[in-house]
Design a protein around this motif. Sequence first.
Motif, PDB file in Angstrom:
ATOM      1  N   HIS A  80       0.822  -1.216   0.000  1.00  0.00           N
ATOM      2  CA  HIS A  80       0.000   0.000   0.000  1.00  0.00           C
ATOM      3  C   HIS A  80       0.853   1.262   0.000  1.00  0.00           C
ATOM      4  O   HIS A  80       0.498   2.255  -0.648  1.00  0.00           O
ATOM      5  CB  HIS A  80      -0.955  -0.008   1.193  1.00  0.00           C
ATOM      6  CG  HIS A  80      -2.000  -1.059   1.088  1.00  0.00           C
ATOM      7  ND1 HIS A  80      -3.025  -1.013   0.167  1.00  0.00           N
ATOM      8  CD2 HIS A  80      -2.172  -2.211   1.773  1.00  0.00           C
ATOM      9  CE1 HIS A  80      -3.790  -2.080   0.294  1.00  0.00           C
ATOM     10  NE2 HIS A  80      -3.284  -2.823   1.267  1.00  0.00           N
ATOM     11  N   TRP A 111       3.600   1.945  -1.447  1.00  0.00           N
ATOM     12  CA  TRP A 111       4.097   2.300  -2.775  1.00  0.00           C
ATOM     13  C   TRP A 111       2.998   2.745  -3.731  1.00  0.00           C
ATOM     14  O   TRP A 111       3.263   3.047  -4.887  1.00  0.00           O
ATOM     15  CB  TRP A 111       4.906   1.148  -3.373  1.00  0.00           C
ATOM     16  CG  TRP A 111       6.083   0.776  -2.531  1.00  0.00           C
ATOM     17  CD1 TRP A 111       6.458  -0.481  -2.177  1.00  0.00           C
ATOM     18  CD2 TRP A 111       7.043   1.644  -1.917  1.00  0.00           C
ATOM     19  NE1 TRP A 111       7.573  -0.448  -1.376  1.00  0.00           N
ATOM     20  CE2 TRP A 111       7.954   0.847  -1.198  1.00  0.00           C
ATOM     21  CE3 TRP A 111       7.209   3.029  -1.875  1.00  0.00           C
ATOM     22  CZ2 TRP A 111       9.018   1.376  -0.469  1.00  0.00           C
ATOM     23  CZ3 TRP A 111       8.272   3.555  -1.137  1.00  0.00           C
ATOM     24  CH2 TRP A 111       9.154   2.732  -0.453  1.00  0.00           C
ATOM     25  N   GLY A 112       1.767   2.847  -3.239  1.00  0.00           N
ATOM     26  CA  GLY A 112       0.678   3.404  -4.040  1.00  0.00           C
ATOM     27  C   GLY A 112       0.794   4.917  -4.186  1.00  0.00           C
ATOM     28  O   GLY A 112       0.268   5.512  -5.112  1.00  0.00           O
ATOM     29  N   THR A 128      -0.563   7.455  -2.662  1.00  0.00           N
ATOM     30  CA  THR A 128      -1.766   8.273  -2.573  1.00  0.00           C
ATOM     31  C   THR A 128      -2.110   8.401  -1.093  1.00  0.00           C
ATOM     32  O   THR A 128      -1.693   7.562  -0.281  1.00  0.00           O
ATOM     33  CB  THR A 128      -2.961   7.641  -3.313  1.00  0.00           C
ATOM     34  OG1 THR A 128      -3.318   6.416  -2.652  1.00  0.00           O
ATOM     35  CG2 THR A 128      -2.654   7.392  -4.787  1.00  0.00           C
ATOM     36  N   SER A 186      -3.792   5.274   0.133  1.00  0.00           N
ATOM     37  CA  SER A 186      -2.885   4.125   0.252  1.00  0.00           C
ATOM     38  C   SER A 186      -1.964   4.292   1.454  1.00  0.00           C
ATOM     39  O   SER A 186      -1.600   3.312   2.098  1.00  0.00           O
ATOM     40  CB  SER A 186      -2.092   3.897  -1.036  1.00  0.00           C
ATOM     41  OG  SER A 186      -1.160   4.921  -1.266  1.00  0.00           O
TER      42      SER A 186
END
Length: 83
Positions: free
Chosen positions: A19, A21-22, A24, A27
Amino acid sequence: RKGPAEFSAWDCYQRGYFHLWGFTVPSFAEAERCFRRAVEIEPEMARAHAALSYVFLYRAIYEEPEMRRGLLEMATASAMRAV
């Protein structure tokens, strides 16, 4: 396959990085939840504390500027706990 209630600290840690490395805000929230769960399961897991530090650091960049100071303080505290 493991059910959601059966995750180990390592499972939570790995899911947290997925998550993180999302890149956002949502995330980051999910990554924080995963890393906090890893710490609940294994309080001395340095990697999970270090990962929480990353979450707070990235949130300081992506979130509103007025949140920056508090997030950086939490990042430092988590990093120190990891050490």
